[in-house]
Enzyme design. Structure first.
Site, PDB file in Angstrom:
ATOM      1  N   ASP A 460       0.861  -1.191   0.000  1.00 47.93           N
ATOM      2  CA  ASP A 460       0.000   0.000   0.000  1.00 47.93           C
ATOM      3  C   ASP A 460       0.899   1.244   0.000  1.00 47.93           C
ATOM      4  O   ASP A 460       1.820   1.356   0.815  1.00 47.93           O
ATOM      5  CB  ASP A 460      -0.897  -0.001   1.241  1.00 47.93           C
ATOM      6  CG  ASP A 460      -1.940   1.091   1.188  1.00 47.93           C
ATOM      7  OD1 ASP A 460      -1.594   2.236   1.521  1.00 47.93           O
ATOM      8  OD2 ASP A 460      -3.084   0.814   0.817  1.00 47.93           O
ATOM      9  N   GLU A 503      -4.534   2.459  -4.313  1.00 56.23           N
ATOM     10  CA  GLU A 503      -3.082   2.451  -4.159  1.00 56.23           C
ATOM     11  C   GLU A 503      -2.593   1.147  -3.543  1.00 56.23           C
ATOM     12  O   GLU A 503      -1.535   1.116  -2.923  1.00 56.23           O
ATOM     13  CB  GLU A 503      -2.643   3.652  -3.291  1.00 56.23           C
ATOM     14  CG  GLU A 503      -3.166   3.656  -1.867  1.00 56.23           C
ATOM     15  CD  GLU A 503      -4.485   4.397  -1.723  1.00 56.23           C
ATOM     16  OE1 GLU A 503      -4.811   4.772  -0.587  1.00 56.23           O
ATOM     17  OE2 GLU A 503      -5.190   4.601  -2.717  1.00 56.23           O
TER      18      GLU A 503
END
Length: 592
Positions: A460, A503
């Site tokens: 992430d 993301e």
């Protein structure tokens, strides 16, 4: 509005009627109890939050995904009511993520709507409209008219707060008409208040007072003291703008008897009005005291929109008191916050959204659906005719047969390309979530069958929202592509890394144990650093947090930690959260 006593009675009857073994209905009952817990005062909100938190902690292992998500949203809602904006956002984000993962359209609509209202409240109008637009489309497609109307009110309010009160009034008036036609007086009264706020922003203060007086009289009749006090404060604001200070003070005096710090939203705006009133009358000490109380309350709930209104006034008060250093500091603070609010505003997207959500579209929705159905029927008829023509063509000479064969080949190629597109993330050209999950399930089954290790990495991007806010979405996209490039260099196989969220990336490592995976995760971070230094601006620091989980098959399958890929993924996701909580830019291994 249904009285709380009647709601409690209905819930009690349902509790007696539902069998203890009827898990599905028991879950729905618990959800109803959570959302309808009394929350009209600060003490009741505290109790409601405690109840929702207890439900969260006691969720059974076999609970449905929809139940988990809905209770998460319920707890976040009470966190928002209690003034914990960060906690509310965290809960809403988890709810949105879970709803999308399980493709629950109703919960996607609910979670994005709730988050959109909160974004709108703090002044992030771009994010607010993005969420509210998503929810609106889903509510309409699901024929949830009541929720669609409520959500449309949020869109209208976002336009009003953004600085387009005329569009907001158009939406509000249409909603009010709908509510009155269906005898829904309470929602119509709240929309009337919203119309008054929009009229104030247009400078139509006399008309605004008329709207607020309607809401004030209604709430007094219903003995709703807090709502009546908010209406009094709204009337006072319009009177201040008309320089009718004596009348304004009378209304604010009444409002102060009810509104206090336990309702930070109403309290902060009431103190703002008092500060402006005292300032206009030259009572600077009282004005600065009220302004300071308002600022503290606005900051406690992270209401940047309110601070943008307050800080210029507070700077003027300091200047009138000849305290120029304080006036300068306050003005600098205003400029910084105003930049944040401006950075969240819309540009060309505003016009597109106004056209897309013109209320006349809602009226013509049924007509459009009927027309679409007729078009589909016409298309089917044409397809039948085309099929007949194809049989005729097959009887023609070899040259025509050759042309048809060529066309068919091109069509197959096109279908293959479309299939690739459907399984590929358009930005990074990596497999998308559905594709990479399919790959992962296959690898997991193979590892289980052959008794070989299988590791997954969830990556992430750290502070990705700040990257978008500070450098723009274009550089944000470049950052995502840099991570995709680093992952390809690590795996050497485009089918072993996929983008599973905005993301978030998933990397599959078959025949890899935890120790090897940790080394590969460190290499991935090094690759990202190297690529970002080469391809991104020096000021942009790109790092990732990584969660690692390894499947270890055993001879006794009942002893295995992961029964399926979903279990392995959850452990990796938990490790990722540990990495985030540990300060980011680090690697965490899931507990074996």
């Amino acid at each position: 509005m249904i009285p709380q006593e009647m709601i409690d009675q209905d819930l009690q009857q349902l509790s007696q009627l539902i069998s203890p073994t009827d898990t599905s209905r028991l879950e729905k009952l618990q959800q109803l109890k959570c959302w309808h817990y009394p929350s009209n005062s600060a003490d009741e909100i505290t109790e409601a939050l405690h109840y929702a938190t207890q439900l969260m902690n006691d969720i059974p292992a076999n609970a449905s995904n929809s139940y988990r998500t809905d209770i998460t949203l319920c707890q976040a809602w009470y966190l928002q009511l209690s003034g914990d904006v960060n906690g509310a956002f965290e809960g809403y984000n988890r709810g949105v993520k879970s709803a999308y993962e399980h493709e629950d359209l109703k919960l996607i609509a609910d979670s994005t709507s709730l988050r959109g209202f909160l974004y709108s409240y703090i002044g992030d109008f771009s994010a607010a409209l993005n969420d509210l637009v998503t929810a609106q489309g889903l509510y309409e497609s699901l024929n949830l008219t009541g929720w669609a109307n409520f959500n449309l009110n949020g869109i209208a309010t976002s336009f009003r707060r953004y600085g387009d009160p005329q569009s907001a009034i158009r939406y509000y008036k249409k909603l009010k008409e709908i509510y009155l036609q269906t005898n829904k007086t309470e929602p119509a009264i709240f929309v009337t208040s919203d119309i008054g706020l929009a009229l104030d922003e247009l400078g139509e203060h006399e008309q605004a007072i008329e709207q607020f007086q309607i809401t004030y009289r209604y709430h007094k009749e219903q003995q709703e003291a807090n709502a009546a006090a908010i209406a009094e404060a709204n009337i006072a604001y319009s009177l201040i703008k008309l320089k009718r200070f004596t009348e304004a003070e009378q209304y604010l005096t009444q409002a102060q008897k009810v509104i206090n710090e336990t309702d930070p939203t109403a309290y902060s705006f009431m103190k703002l009005m008092l500060a402006e009133l005292y300032f206009m009358r030259g009572e600077y000490n009282a004005a600065i005291e009220a302004a300071t109380q308002s600022e503290q309350s606005f900051r406690s709930i992270q209401n940047h929109r309110g601070l943008v209104k307050l800080l210029p006034l507070k700077s003027d008060i300091y200047a009138a008191m000849s305290d120029y250093p304080a006036a300068h500091r306050t003005l600098k603070d205003f400029i910084q916050i105003n930049k944040t609010v401006d950075g969240n505003s819309l540009s060309q997207q505003t016009t597109q959204l106004k056209v897309k959500f013109d209320t006349s579209r809602i009226e013509s929705e049924n007509k459009r659906l009927i027309e679409n159905q007729q078009l589909k029927e016409q298309e089917l008829e044409l397809l039948k005719k085309n099929k007949s023509l194809q049989y005729v063509i097959l009887l023609l000479a070899g040259c025509i047969l050759s042309i048809v064969s060529t066309f068919a080949y091109k069509q197959v190629s096109r279908n293959r390309q479309l299939q690739i597109i459907a399984l590929t993330d358009h930005l990074t050209q990596l497999p998308n979530r559905r594709h990479i999950y399919t790959q992962a399930v296959s690898y997991f089954a193979k590892a289980n069958e052959q008794s070989t290790p299988f590791t997954v990495l969830i990556c992430d991007v750290d502070h990705f929202k700040q990257i978008n806010d500070n450098f723009g979405h274009e550089l944000g996209d470049q950052a995502l592509n840099a991570i995709a490039q680093a992952g390809r260099a690590l795996t050497g196989n485009n089918e072993r890394m996929g983008r599973i969220g905005g993301e978030e990336f998933l990397i599959l490592l078959p025949n890899t144990d935890a120790k090897e995976a940790q080394l590969l995760a460190q290499k991935l971070q090094a690759n990202i650093t190297q690529i970002s230094q080469r391809e991104l601006p020096p000021a942009l620091t790109l790092t990732v947090s990584i969660g690692v989980a390894t499947f270890k098959p055993t001879h006794a399958h009942s002893d295995q930690l992961d029964k399926d890929f979903s279990g392995l993924l959850k452990r990796a996701d938990k490790a990722l959260y540990e990495a985030k909580n540990a300060g980011r830019n680090c690697i965490k291994l899931a507990d074996a």
